[in-house]
Scaffold this active site. Sequence first.
Site, mmCIF file in Angstrom:
data_model
loop_
_atom_site.group_PDB
_atom_site.id
_atom_site.type_symbol
_atom_site.label_atom_id
_atom_site.label_comp_id
_atom_site.label_asym_id
_atom_site.label_seq_id
_atom_site.Cartn_x
_atom_site.Cartn_y
_atom_site.Cartn_z
ATOM 1 N N TRP A 149 0.808 -1.226 0.000
ATOM 2 C CA TRP A 149 0.000 0.000 0.000
ATOM 3 C C TRP A 149 0.837 1.270 0.000
ATOM 4 O O TRP A 149 0.299 2.354 -0.175
ATOM 5 C CB TRP A 149 -0.923 0.019 1.231
ATOM 6 C CG TRP A 149 -0.186 -0.281 2.509
ATOM 7 C CD1 TRP A 149 -0.114 -1.502 3.131
ATOM 8 C CD2 TRP A 149 0.622 0.614 3.285
ATOM 9 N NE1 TRP A 149 0.699 -1.415 4.239
ATOM 10 C CE2 TRP A 149 1.155 -0.131 4.359
ATOM 11 C CE3 TRP A 149 0.950 1.971 3.172
ATOM 12 C CZ2 TRP A 149 2.000 0.440 5.317
ATOM 13 C CZ3 TRP A 149 1.793 2.533 4.127
ATOM 14 C CH2 TRP A 149 2.302 1.766 5.183
ATOM 15 N N ASN A 150 2.146 1.182 0.258
ATOM 16 C CA ASN A 150 2.881 2.443 0.472
ATOM 17 C C ASN A 150 3.167 3.219 -0.810
ATOM 18 O O ASN A 150 3.300 4.445 -0.768
ATOM 19 C CB ASN A 150 4.159 2.215 1.300
ATOM 20 C CG ASN A 150 5.116 1.252 0.680
ATOM 21 O OD1 ASN A 150 4.780 0.537 -0.266
ATOM 22 N ND2 ASN A 150 6.332 1.215 1.190
ATOM 23 N N LYS A 173 -2.780 -8.286 -7.798
ATOM 24 C CA LYS A 173 -3.590 -8.121 -6.591
ATOM 25 C C LYS A 173 -2.982 -6.989 -5.760
ATOM 26 O O LYS A 173 -1.976 -7.163 -5.095
ATOM 27 C CB LYS A 173 -3.631 -9.396 -5.747
ATOM 28 C CG LYS A 173 -4.708 -9.299 -4.670
ATOM 29 C CD LYS A 173 -4.377 -10.008 -3.377
ATOM 30 C CE LYS A 173 -3.394 -9.317 -2.520
ATOM 31 N NZ LYS A 173 -3.817 -7.998 -1.964
ATOM 32 N N PRO A 174 -3.614 -5.807 -5.830
ATOM 33 C CA PRO A 174 -3.074 -4.693 -5.043
ATOM 34 C C PRO A 174 -3.385 -4.873 -3.564
ATOM 35 O O PRO A 174 -4.237 -5.691 -3.200
ATOM 36 C CB PRO A 174 -3.818 -3.482 -5.606
ATOM 37 C CG PRO A 174 -5.093 -4.033 -6.163
ATOM 38 C CD PRO A 174 -4.814 -5.444 -6.586
ATOM 39 N N ALA A 175 -2.720 -4.086 -2.727
ATOM 40 C CA ALA A 175 -2.997 -4.143 -1.290
ATOM 41 C C ALA A 175 -4.460 -3.774 -1.053
ATOM 42 O O ALA A 175 -5.019 -2.911 -1.737
ATOM 43 C CB ALA A 175 -2.084 -3.176 -0.553
ATOM 44 N N GLY A 226 6.523 -6.460 -0.468
ATOM 45 C CA GLY A 226 5.813 -6.412 0.808
ATOM 46 C C GLY A 226 6.757 -6.807 1.922
ATOM 47 O O GLY A 226 7.980 -6.707 1.785
ATOM 48 N N SER A 227 6.176 -7.270 3.002
ATOM 49 C CA SER A 227 6.984 -7.579 4.179
ATOM 50 C C SER A 227 7.766 -8.884 4.002
ATOM 51 O O SER A 227 7.360 -9.769 3.239
ATOM 52 C CB SER A 227 6.080 -7.696 5.401
ATOM 53 O OG SER A 227 5.170 -8.755 5.208
ATOM 54 N N GLU A 248 10.707 -8.328 -3.360
ATOM 55 C CA GLU A 248 11.180 -7.053 -2.817
ATOM 56 C C GLU A 248 10.622 -6.948 -1.410
ATOM 57 O O GLU A 248 9.453 -6.622 -1.224
ATOM 58 C CB GLU A 248 10.663 -5.879 -3.661
ATOM 59 C CG GLU A 248 11.149 -5.878 -5.096
ATOM 60 C CD GLU A 248 12.606 -5.495 -5.223
ATOM 61 O OE1 GLU A 248 13.249 -5.170 -4.198
ATOM 62 O OE2 GLU A 248 13.114 -5.543 -6.355
ATOM 63 N N LEU A 249 11.450 -7.215 -0.417
ATOM 64 C CA LEU A 249 10.927 -7.353 0.951
ATOM 65 C C LEU A 249 11.368 -6.185 1.824
ATOM 66 O O LEU A 249 11.786 -5.149 1.344
ATOM 67 C CB LEU A 249 11.354 -8.712 1.501
ATOM 68 C CG LEU A 249 11.006 -9.896 0.565
ATOM 69 C CD1 LEU A 249 11.482 -11.212 1.153
ATOM 70 C CD2 LEU A 249 9.517 -9.952 0.254
HETATM 71 P P1 ADP Z 1 2.805 -4.418 4.348
HETATM 72 O O1 ADP Z 1 3.400 -4.683 5.693
HETATM 73 O O2 ADP Z 1 3.555 -3.482 3.496
HETATM 74 O O3 ADP Z 1 1.325 -4.257 4.342
HETATM 75 P P2 ADP Z 1 2.363 -7.115 3.568
HETATM 76 O O4 ADP Z 1 3.466 -8.063 3.295
HETATM 77 O O5 ADP Z 1 1.493 -7.364 4.733
HETATM 78 O O6 ADP Z 1 3.083 -5.729 3.597
HETATM 79 O O7 ADP Z 1 1.428 -6.973 2.309
HETATM 80 C C1 ADP Z 1 1.907 -6.820 1.001
HETATM 81 C C2 ADP Z 1 0.926 -7.441 0.041
HETATM 82 O O8 ADP Z 1 0.808 -8.818 0.345
HETATM 83 C C3 ADP Z 1 -0.483 -6.867 0.125
HETATM 84 O O9 ADP Z 1 -1.036 -6.826 -1.178
HETATM 85 C C4 ADP Z 1 -1.207 -7.892 0.953
HETATM 86 O O10 ADP Z 1 -2.590 -7.939 0.696
HETATM 87 C C5 ADP Z 1 -0.557 -9.158 0.464
HETATM 88 N N1 ADP Z 1 -0.686 -10.299 1.398
HETATM 89 C C6 ADP Z 1 -0.617 -10.293 2.737
HETATM 90 N N2 ADP Z 1 -0.786 -11.533 3.223
HETATM 91 C C7 ADP Z 1 -0.958 -12.350 2.153
HETATM 92 C C8 ADP Z 1 -1.192 -13.756 1.982
HETATM 93 N N3 ADP Z 1 -1.279 -14.597 3.012
HETATM 94 N N4 ADP Z 1 -1.328 -14.217 0.717
HETATM 95 C C9 ADP Z 1 -1.240 -13.386 -0.346
HETATM 96 N N5 ADP Z 1 -1.030 -12.080 -0.245
HETATM 97 C C10 ADP Z 1 -0.892 -11.556 0.981
#
Ligand code: ADP
Length: 478
Positions: A149-150, A173-175, A226-227, A248-249
Amino acid sequence: MLHMNNLIAGEWVAAADGAVMEVTDPATDEVVGVVPRSGPAEARAAVAAAHGAWPAWRERTAADRGAVIRRLGDLMLRDQDRLARLLTREQGKPLAEAVGEISYAASYLHWAAEEGKRVYGDIIPASAPNKRILVLRQPVGVVAIITPWNFPAAMIARKIGPALAAGCTAVVKPAEVTPLSALAMGELAIEAGIPPGVLNIITGDPEAIGEQLLSHPSVRKLSFTGSTKVGRLLMRKAATNLLRLSMELGGHAPFIVFEDADIDAAVAAALANKLRNAGQTCICANRVYVHAHVHDEFVAKLAAAMSALRLGPGLQPGTQVGPLINDAAVAKVEEHVQDALDRGGRLRTGGARARLDGLSARFFQPTLIENVRPDMKFHSEETFGPVAPVRAFESEEEALRWANDSPYGLASYFFTRDASRLMRVAEALEFGIVGANDAAPSTAQAPFGGVKHSGFGREGGRYVMDDYTQLKYVAWSL
Ligand code: ADP
């Protein structure tokens, strides 16, 4: 208020069961839009569309694909203000930053549109006179793209640009908190002439959609930002179908100021780097190490600059720092600050939420804490907020040891005017990105990406095409 739908096979479709989810403005809690809460059925339909569109798309010339990708970039610039306002409303960043993000996103599309034309193969001298060996570089196939989302527009552009330019098709699949910018890009993709099915965008339940994308036999690659925690989880799931991965973590950037640095330049750079997007970027400084000789001057100047920043809703003119994305984000920043104060950190400015009339409680004062130690949460966890934790060091060796003492390896920064030290330190930092007297290193022509727990794969530059292509060789007997 906007009502938007999934983009599947060139059509705008609701979730099969009609389920929706609201998108809210983090500054005001107003509902900005409503999007489908999609699940497995929509994910499967999107993959089928991407798979169906793939043969015709990959057979087009690279120049032809590049032309429509370039047009998408052009349309984003044409609609820059509208897209930026939408981005600010769902994500919170100051409008000027959102305007910048749209240009930045377009630059990746423009870059990829050109780079796709330079996906060369090889002819290798063979082992026998009557043989030839041809190396072909071909698109990997359907790419699943999961974004955070950032940077709701840029993170998508950075992936769909090269994926489509290489001849892949995609399901994005966006946030879940920032899907509107993604769907707005989908509208422009249709206008740009990206054929039905080449780019699909679905919003909804991350787990259910992720599960389908990673287990569907037609998907050949996952590109994720993402994370680290979710990246690791997805990597495990991707093992079943042996998907190719770009990851990209998280990051935990050190920012080192040597005694010979231009202090004013380092302060200005630290301010911009730390406060961009209210500190919610994976490349922002998480640990500021300053040589003891210049520590007090640097800290005084940075604290003064931070305390002068104006907080407010992103759409309000003059706002420099917007809200954090949600309540959990603010709670985490509070927890890190409290933890540091409990363990001997000294607060120089900020330290608490800012209460702004008529707005949400997600604004956090730009905060500087000195006397930071390794046992504090700041030292090991991503804070993702407007907080600069500072620690004084005595020697180059010490600064480098501290900087590299992290499982993360995305961005790192240092400031010095000694040319030998500059090269020495740049080579010694265990990070994918090094900013040497530069705290804004991201650009479309450079290979953005991390090492260690920050992941792998590169976005940008000529290198990015490697992530979306695979090699095949033809052994040819004449
Ligand atoms: P942030 O901490 O930046 O929100 P996340 O890693 O939680 O990072 O989320 C990044 C992306 O991964 C988002 O699009 C989120 O919806 C998606 N996401 C989170 N959990 C899952 C999962 N179990 N399976 C697939 N996508 C996921």
